[in-house]
Write a protein that holds these residues in place. Structure first.
Motif, PDB file in Angstrom:
ATOM      1  N   ALA A   1     -13.329  11.003  -4.938  1.00 19.60           N
ATOM      2  CA  ALA A   1     -12.228  10.348  -4.347  1.00 19.60           C
ATOM      3  C   ALA A   1     -10.684  10.365  -5.034  1.00 19.60           C
ATOM      4  N   GLN A   2      -9.538  10.985  -4.199  1.00 14.62           N
ATOM      5  CA  GLN A   2      -7.963  11.010  -4.509  1.00 14.62           C
ATOM      6  C   GLN A   2      -7.405  10.640  -3.848  1.00 14.62           C
TER       7      GLN A   2
ATOM      8  N   ALA B   1      12.539  13.021  -2.403  1.00 22.88           N
ATOM      9  CA  ALA B   1      11.684  11.469  -2.802  1.00 22.88           C
ATOM     10  C   ALA B   1      11.445  10.890  -2.338  1.00 22.88           C
ATOM     11  N   ASN B   2      10.173  10.032  -3.134  1.00 24.94           N
ATOM     12  CA  ASN B   2       9.524   9.035  -2.140  1.00 24.94           C
ATOM     13  C   ASN B   2       8.499   9.696  -1.288  1.00 24.94           C
ATOM     14  N   PRO B   3       7.263  10.988  -2.346  1.00 21.49           N
ATOM     15  CA  PRO B   3       6.625  11.954  -0.820  1.00 21.49           C
ATOM     16  C   PRO B   3       5.882  10.473  -0.971  1.00 21.49           C
ATOM     17  N   ILE B   4       4.861  11.231   0.281  1.00 26.73           N
ATOM     18  CA  ILE B   4       3.975  10.070   0.984  1.00 26.73           C
ATOM     19  C   ILE B   4       2.799  10.248  -0.170  1.00 26.73           C
ATOM     20  N   LEU B   5       1.951   9.362   0.263  1.00 26.94           N
ATOM     21  CA  LEU B   5       0.298   9.276  -0.937  1.00 26.94           C
ATOM     22  C   LEU B   5      -0.662   9.255   0.450  1.00 26.94           C
ATOM     23  N   TRP B   6      -1.657  10.700  -0.292  1.00 25.88           N
ATOM     24  CA  TRP B   6      -2.004  10.640   0.744  1.00 25.88           C
ATOM     25  C   TRP B   6      -3.529   9.939   0.030  1.00 25.88           C
ATOM     26  N   GLN B   7      -4.594  10.313   1.101  1.00 31.17           N
ATOM     27  CA  GLN B   7      -6.022   9.382   0.331  1.00 31.17           C
ATOM     28  C   GLN B   7      -7.181  10.958   1.022  1.00 31.17           C
ATOM     29  N   ILE B   8      -7.613  11.028  -0.345  1.00 30.23           N
ATOM     30  CA  ILE B   8      -9.258  11.958   0.587  1.00 30.23           C
ATOM     31  C   ILE B   8      -9.962  11.528  -0.198  1.00 30.23           C
ATOM     32  N   ASP B   9     -10.932  11.357   1.148  1.00 30.32           N
ATOM     33  CA  ASP B   9     -12.204  10.336   0.853  1.00 30.32           C
ATOM     34  C   ASP B   9     -13.600  10.941   0.706  1.00 30.32           C
TER      35      ASP B   9
END
Length: 816
Positions: A365-366, A381-389
């Motif tokens: 998971a990242q 600026a302020n890049p979106i933090l995505w999730q890989i489950d």
């Protein structure tokens, strides 16, 4: 150098140092006065009279006069005293001043110097007295620190005052340089008219570069002036201008905030008719993502198709080992682009204009974001933090469907296995794992690869497991299970284990003992059924006689018939259950090859007889009786009762035949059991004797002693079987069992000599006495062979008797 000269030199040094300290005090006062004057100078010229020339001359002349007076008294005069008048005051006067500071000296030092000065004018006696007085004074001052007369306390205070005033004055001059510069110019040139004050704007942030869409705060003030108002003017590159009124903040600078700035330009300020210089306003655009498209390729072993989420969806769930492809479009060309992960090395994206591409294999998971930097060094600026489950690859599931329970092995030592399994993506192998335990200790372990058939996510394997190669011995236990591995090639195949089951190879004695117990239970059940049948028959007979006297059946009679019918039905069911139990026993003994063909045939006859007991006629009679009772037809009821009674009598005769046949089989089986045990004892004794001769180590001999102990247990089993056989012979004289041979075998089995030989053989093996064990083993072999021979003759004689009876029966049938 004389004492007088040393003293004078010391006093001169103290006089000079005293004058130097005093001069330094005056100079510090002079510096303090000058600093204070400069500090307040702008206040004098800030007054309304600064435009009056007389006022300006008055200030300049006063300042000049004060400077000259202070310069003479606090600077030049002390300096003149130190440099050009070093010998003033006189040493006598200096000595008097120094002596005043020491009570033990006072004027003695000054007087001594005067005496020494006037000594040439004195006579000899007076000179001697003057010399003695000087010596006493000199001795008095020799141990005194005359230098302490010089006090620097005032100098330190004056110096601290001067330094403080200088620091304050210089600070104000640095903060308000124009003000002090103008004041000094007016002081030095009082004849010139004061120039108009300069309007010096102080603007923050000046030239500036901001990100499009952000806000910009501009603050401004004017040096030395507090303007009444101020405005901000912005001239955009597009050609239009905006003006904004700025507001002061609590007496501080004027401020205004430009919101949501979208275009570059220049800006300047206006106040009291004056304008500041213009400043550059550059609006830049940070690199950013316009669109992002992901594509997921699952691991090859899953055989799943690629997945493509909706555009701009960066939150995905994937299987470990999946490859995630990134396609990104930016708002402007960039110089550097990469994917930043929480638990993975950064992945550099390939840049092609405004298009970015890249891929990464995900194993855990990242969290990730996209980093961008353009040619100007600007970063997103302020890049979106995505999730890989991670979607877990489930463990496989496996079970042994058949036999699916613990069980005993038969003589074939083969077990048909049926195994089923499941997994979400597939399998790599199926193993049968088992261990052989002997006397509670693990003897050896095995692993066999099983073939299987898989379809989609399920697996099935059928395998005829042959345990002959395992070399099992009676009472050995096989503990087994299967292991199924999935096809996860990323994290490694995951294993699932089935429940463990146990296979046991029973001993000959155990099988015979179990069969004997089953026979005893069957006889007890048959006796109970016969008793119940007789009770039912008597009840029906009584009801039939009563019915013939009075055809009207009351409620009690009807209930009694129903109870009799129900009991008979239960008896039929119990007979069927009994037949099934006997079938299981016969099958087990047949599988273990413990039944002779003759006994097996009789068991088949017994099963046929049990099947014939529950005749269709009996069930039909019970049905007709029930129908007649429901219709209340006296004639039909009587007929049904008579038919039911006749079937009961036939049932009782068949049941009696079944009991007799089972008893005969029980006796014959006891004989067969005794013979098999004797044969096994002969076989085991022969093996022990052979090994006793060939294996000489103490450990091997001790193991043989354990085997000989098992022979004693077999002998006990044989004694019990023969005792039971003798009881059956006495109980059933009509079966004509050969008692003479059985008696001979029993006599040998229970002989003291046989038991003593077994004990002696065991002890000899424990001692590793091969000579003694060979001799005793041979005697045991002869005794056991004699028992076997007697029992074999008994069985042969019994079979001959049965054949003779059969021939006689056929002859009687032919004559009839």
């Amino acid at each position: 150098m004389t004492a007088l000269e040393k003293l004078k030199k010391r006093l001169a040094r103290i006089r000079f140092r005293t004058k130097a300290v005093h001069g330094a005090e005056k100079m510090a006062l002079f510096i303090s006065a000058i600093a204070a004057a400069v500090l307040v100078l702008p206040l004098l010229y800030a007054a309304p009279l600064r435009d009056d020339v007389v006022y300006r001359w008055l200030v300049s002349l006063s300042a000049a006069g004060l400077f000259c007076w202070l310069g003479y008294h606090w600077f030049l005069k002390p300096l003149w005293q130190c440099v050009f008048r070093r010998n003033t005051p006189s040493l006598e006067k200096s000595a008097l001043q120094i002596g005043a500071a020491f009570p033990q000296i006072r004027d003695r030092l000054s007087n001594a110097l005067q005496l020494m000065r006037d000594m040439p004018k004195m006579d000899e006696a007076a000179s001697a007295l003057a010399q003695k007085e000087f010596e006493r004074v000199h001795q008095a001052v020799a141990g005194l620190a005359l230098e302490k007369y010089i006090s620097t306390e005032q100098l330190r205070r004056n110096t601290a005052t001067a330094a403080g005033l200088l620091i304050v004055t210089l600070s104000f001059a640095f903060i308000f340089p124009n003000t002090y510069r103008d004041a000094l110019r007016q002081l030095l040139t009082p004849y010139s008219r004061p120039a108009q004050a300069e309007y010096a704007f102080r603007v923050s942030p000046g030239d500036v570069r901001i990100v499009r869409g952000t806000s910009l705060e501009i603050s401004a003030s004017v040096a030395d002036v507090q303007p009444r108002s101020m405005s901000l003017h912005v001239l955009y590159d597009g050609g239009f201008e905006e003006t904004f009124s700025m507001q002061p903040v609590a007496g501080g600078p004027f401020r205004y905030t430009l919101e949501n700035v979208q275009e570059s330009g220049r800006y300047f300020l206006k106040s009291d008719g004056r304008s500041s210089e213009s400043f550059q306003l550059d609006v830049v655009e940070l690199p950013d993502i316009r669109q992002m498209q992901l594509r997921v390729r699952p691991p090859a072993y899953t055989k799943l198709p690629e997945m493509k989420p909706e555009p701009d969806v960066g939150l995905v769930s994937v299987l470990a080992g999946s490859e995630v492809f990134f396609s990104v479009l930016t708002n402007k060309p960039v110089r550097e682009a990469k994917l930043l992960f929480s638990d993975h090395d950064p992945v550099i994206l390939k840049i092609s204009g405004e298009a970015l591409t890249g891929k990464v294999q995900i194993r855990s998971a990242q969290q990730y974001s996209v980093y961008l930097k353009d040619s100007a060094g600007l970063e997103n600026a302020n890049p979106i933090l995505w999730q890989i489950d991670i979607i877990p690859d489930q463990r496989p599931v496996v079970e042994i469907v058949r036999p699916g329970r613990d069980q005993d092995l038969d003589e074939s030592r083969r077990v048909p296995l049926l195994v089923s399994g499941e997994d979400d993506f597939g399998f790599t192998r199926l193993d049968l794992v088992y261990s052989v335990y002997r006397s509670g200790e693990k003897e050896r372990s095995f692993r066999e690869r099983l073939n299987y058939v898989s379809r989609e996510a399920t697996l099935q394997a059928e395998y005829l497991w042959d345990l002959q190669p395992a070399g099992l011995e009676p009472e050995d236990v096989v503990v087994y299970h299967v292991e199924l591995f999935d096809n996860d090639m990323i994290s490694g195949p995951k294993k699932a284990s089935s429940r463990e089951y146990r296979l046991r190879l029973p001993s000959l004695m155990e099988i015979f003992a179990e069969a004997g117990e089953q026979q005893e239970r069957s006889l007890e059940n048959l006796d109970e059924l016969a008793k119940n049948t007789e009770e039912i028959r008597e009840d029906v007979q009584e009801i039939l006689q009563e019915f013939r006297r009075n055809p009207e059946l009351d409620w009690e009679d009807k209930q009694a018939l129903r109870d009799a019918s129900g009991k008979q039905e239960k008896i039929l069911d119990d007979m069927q259950t009994l037949g099934e139990q006997l079938d299981e026993m016969v099958d087990r003994m047949e599988n273990n090859e413990l039944l002779s063909p003759e006994i097996l045939q009789k068991y088949q006859e017994l099963q046929e007889l049990i099947d014939e007991i529950a005749t269709p006629e009996m069930r039909e009679a019970m049905r007709k009786l029930q129908e007649a009772m429901e219709k209340l037809d006296p004639e039909n009821i009587e007929k049904a009762l008579e038919a039911f009674q006749q079937e009961q009598e036939q049932f009782a005769r068949n049941l009696e035949r079944t009991i007799n046949l089972l008893k005969q089989l029980q006796a014959e089986q006891r004989l067969e059991e005794s013979l098999r045990i004797a044969e096994e004892m002969v076989q085991k004794q022969e093996q022990i004797n052979d090994k006793a001769r060939s294996e000489s180590s103490p450990e091997q001999q001790s193991a043989l002693a354990d085997e000989e102990m098992k022979q004693m247990k077999r002998l006990e089993q044989l004694q019990q079987a023969l005792k039971s056989l003798q009881e059956k012979i006495a109980e059933l004289p009509q079966i004509r069992l050969p008692r003479e041979q059985v008696d001979a075998a029993q006599k040998t089995a229970e002989s003291q000599e046989l038991m003593e030989n077994l004990q002696e053989m065991t002890q000899a093996l424990d001692r590793a006495d091969q000579e003694q064990s060979a001799q005793t083993g041979q005697q045991l072999m002869q005794q056991m062979q004699q028992m076997q021979q007697n029992l074999a003759q008994a069985r042969e004689q019994m079979q001959q008797n049965q054949q003779a009876e059969l021939r006689q029966a056929l002859q009687r049938g032919a004559r009839d």
